[in-house]
Design a protein around this motif. Structure first.
Motif, PDB file in Angstrom:
ATOM      1  N   ILE A 261       0.912  -1.384   0.132  1.00  0.00           N
ATOM      2  CA  ILE A 261       0.077   0.094   0.092  1.00  0.00           C
ATOM      3  C   ILE A 261       0.779   1.136  -0.144  1.00  0.00           C
ATOM      4  N   ARG A 262       0.430   2.438  -0.385  1.00  0.00           N
ATOM      5  CA  ARG A 262       1.119   3.577  -0.401  1.00  0.00           C
ATOM      6  C   ARG A 262       0.136   4.608  -0.415  1.00  0.00           C
ATOM      7  N   VAL A 263       0.256   5.512   0.619  1.00  0.00           N
ATOM      8  CA  VAL A 263      -0.727   6.650   0.844  1.00  0.00           C
ATOM      9  C   VAL A 263       0.310   7.951   0.867  1.00  0.00           C
ATOM     10  N   PRO A 264      -0.066   8.423  -0.278  1.00  0.00           N
ATOM     11  CA  PRO A 264       0.676   9.942  -0.791  1.00  0.00           C
ATOM     12  C   PRO A 264       0.569  10.891   0.481  1.00  0.00           C
ATOM     13  N   ILE A 265       1.381  11.941   0.898  1.00  0.00           N
ATOM     14  CA  ILE A 265       1.379  12.609   1.802  1.00  0.00           C
ATOM     15  C   ILE A 265       0.256  13.774   1.843  1.00  0.00           C
ATOM     16  N   ASP A 266      -0.390  13.883   0.964  1.00  0.00           N
ATOM     17  CA  ASP A 266      -1.501  14.794   0.959  1.00  0.00           C
ATOM     18  C   ASP A 266      -2.782  14.208   1.256  1.00  0.00           C
ATOM     19  N   ALA A 286      -7.758  -1.697  13.928  1.00  0.00           N
ATOM     20  CA  ALA A 286      -7.142  -0.150  14.043  1.00  0.00           C
ATOM     21  C   ALA A 286      -7.738   0.496  12.558  1.00  0.00           C
ATOM     22  N   GLY A 287      -6.907  -0.019  11.434  1.00  0.00           N
ATOM     23  CA  GLY A 287      -7.513   0.423  10.162  1.00  0.00           C
ATOM     24  C   GLY A 287      -7.199   1.756   9.919  1.00  0.00           C
ATOM     25  N   PHE A 288      -6.133   2.694  10.024  1.00  0.00           N
ATOM     26  CA  PHE A 288      -5.915   3.733   9.731  1.00  0.00           C
ATOM     27  C   PHE A 288      -4.473   3.859   9.229  1.00  0.00           C
ATOM     28  N   PHE A 289      -4.190   4.495   8.074  1.00  0.00           N
ATOM     29  CA  PHE A 289      -3.050   4.717   7.510  1.00  0.00           C
ATOM     30  C   PHE A 289      -2.718   6.209   7.400  1.00  0.00           C
ATOM     31  N   ASP A 290      -1.547   6.621   7.948  1.00  0.00           N
ATOM     32  CA  ASP A 290      -1.106   7.946   8.043  1.00  0.00           C
ATOM     33  C   ASP A 290      -0.841   8.502   6.772  1.00  0.00           C
ATOM     34  N   PRO A 291      -0.637   9.951   6.357  1.00  0.00           N
ATOM     35  CA  PRO A 291      -0.001  10.193   5.324  1.00  0.00           C
ATOM     36  C   PRO A 291       1.513   9.912   5.157  1.00  0.00           C
ATOM     37  N   GLY A 292       1.834   9.580   3.905  1.00  0.00           N
ATOM     38  CA  GLY A 292       3.273   9.115   3.716  1.00  0.00           C
ATOM     39  C   GLY A 292       3.629   7.474   4.127  1.00  0.00           C
ATOM     40  N   PHE A 293       2.507   6.629   4.470  1.00  0.00           N
ATOM     41  CA  PHE A 293       2.637   5.319   4.647  1.00  0.00           C
ATOM     42  C   PHE A 293       3.015   4.429   3.340  1.00  0.00           C
ATOM     43  N   GLY A 294       4.332   3.860   3.458  1.00  0.00           N
ATOM     44  CA  GLY A 294       4.752   3.142   2.257  1.00  0.00           C
ATOM     45  C   GLY A 294       5.068   3.918   1.207  1.00  0.00           C
TER      46      GLY A 294
END
Length: 366
Positions: A261-266, A286-294
């Protein structure tokens, strides 16, 4: 809201605590909430509705526990802990809580309760008052202490979720997920549809494809600085011979996502409850991914917390078991998720919670 905005909420008195703030309490798009000095053993879970929490405690509380002495919470028992933080939200600001990743991977169920609230984890616009955490550990008895963070809270002026069209466009320009076969992928189940990213479970290609919680384990310590051997609490799940396996009902498993998975910083991403019609299993806590994950490299796998309900359930390699919904950040965080802020699961594979020394072949397979 991002880390810089959350710091502003602290300075403005929107988020209040009588105890000094921790050095890493503010994350890229959330704030950790800490256990106060007292836990109450309850007869049952509850929602306050129109009754103050203090009044309900007089009826439901069996006894209290002093968490300043690193006390124990029994497996299968319900506890309520007043948190160190309280809120003075303005009318335009709401909040939502969820367990931290390290908490969900322990099969520990947490839910935030507000005074006279009618929903778990949802904090209404303009809420002023204390916060309480319900704690229910299903697999392990726990040793905990005052100040421990088991959950986190996010703040919103509005929520702007990406449509399917925008998701597809973003994925074409910079992949939001990368399968083992590359950005296009080889798993036909990995897809973007209905405004969400649907991904499967990985059951092949690793010497250990999952972990199952041991029911004969001792007390698991979450006190900062304590660690224990993973083999004392988990059983390894080897890869099935035909790429399929049957999960036992009411057993707790950890698996990895089929794609990275990739989560852009915006953006931020939230794992949603999976459609019950697709299987009687719970696939996240939990199920939450911060900006910048991966975002650096080719991504990081999501760790899936899986518990089948009622009946044995067969899963196959790549079977879709969870979905992600992406939403826009109001502002990019000063420090996105990653090694620079000491994030525990940067570039993760099949990682156990940070409370363990992983003695399964040294490191968990990636």
């Amino acid at each position: 809201m991002s880390d810089c905005q959350i710091r502003g909420l602290v300075q403005e008195g929107v988020i209040v605590s009588d105890v000094s703030w921790g050095p890493r309490q503010i994350q890229p798009s959330s704030m950790d909430l800490r256990l106060g000095p007292t836990a109450y053993r309850l007869r049952s879970s509850f929602l306050p509705l129109s009754t103050p929490v203090s009044d309900i405690l007089q009826d439901l509380s069996l006894y209290s526990i002093d968490l300043r002495t690193s006390s124990y919470l029994e497996r299968g028992a319900v506890y309520l802990v007043p948190l160190m933080e309280s809120l003075n939200l303005p009318a335009h600001l709401s909040a939502k809580a969820n367990p931290k990743s390290s908490t969900g991977r322990l099969d520990v169920f947490t839910r935030v309760i507000t005074e006279t609230g009618d929903r778990f984890d949802d904090i209404s616009p303009g809420y002023t008052g204390r916060l309480y955490l319900e704690v229910f550990s299903r697999s392990f008895s726990l040793r905990v202490s005052q100040g421990l963070a088991l959950c986190q809270v996010r703040f919103f002026e509005k929520r702007d979720f990406l449509s399917e069209e925008v998701l597809l466009d973003r994925h074409r320009r910079s992949p939001l997920f990368v399968s083992d076969g590359g950005a296009v992928g080889i798993n036909p189940f990995d897809r973007i549809t209905d405004g969400s990213l649907y991904l499967g479970v990985k059951l092949t290609g690793m010497p250990i494809i999952g972990f199952r919680a041991r029911h004969d384990a001792g007390i698991l310590s979450l006190v900062p600085g304590d660690q224990q051997k993973a083999t004392d609490f988990w059983e390894p799940v080897p890869p099935p011979t035909r790429g399929e396996m049957v999960l036992e009902p009411e057993k707790f498993y950890l698996f990895a996502s089929s794609a990275k998975i990739r989560v852009p910083i915006d953006l931020a991403a939230e794992m949603l409850p999976f459609d019950a019609a697709a299987g009687e299993i719970r696939t996240h806590y939990a199920g939450f991914f911060d900006p910048g994950f991966g975002i650096s490299g080719d991504g990081a796998r999501g760790v899936l917390e899986v518990r089948p309900h009622d009946v044995p359930f067969r899963i196959v390699d790549g079977q879709p078991v969870f979905k992600l919904r992406y939403e826009k950040m109001d502002r990019e965080p000063d420090l996105p998720y990653g090694a620079a802020i000491g994030s525990s699961y940067t570039h993760q594979g099949l990682n156990l919670s940070r409370y363990f020394i992983n003695d399964f072949f040294g490191e968990a397979p990636r």
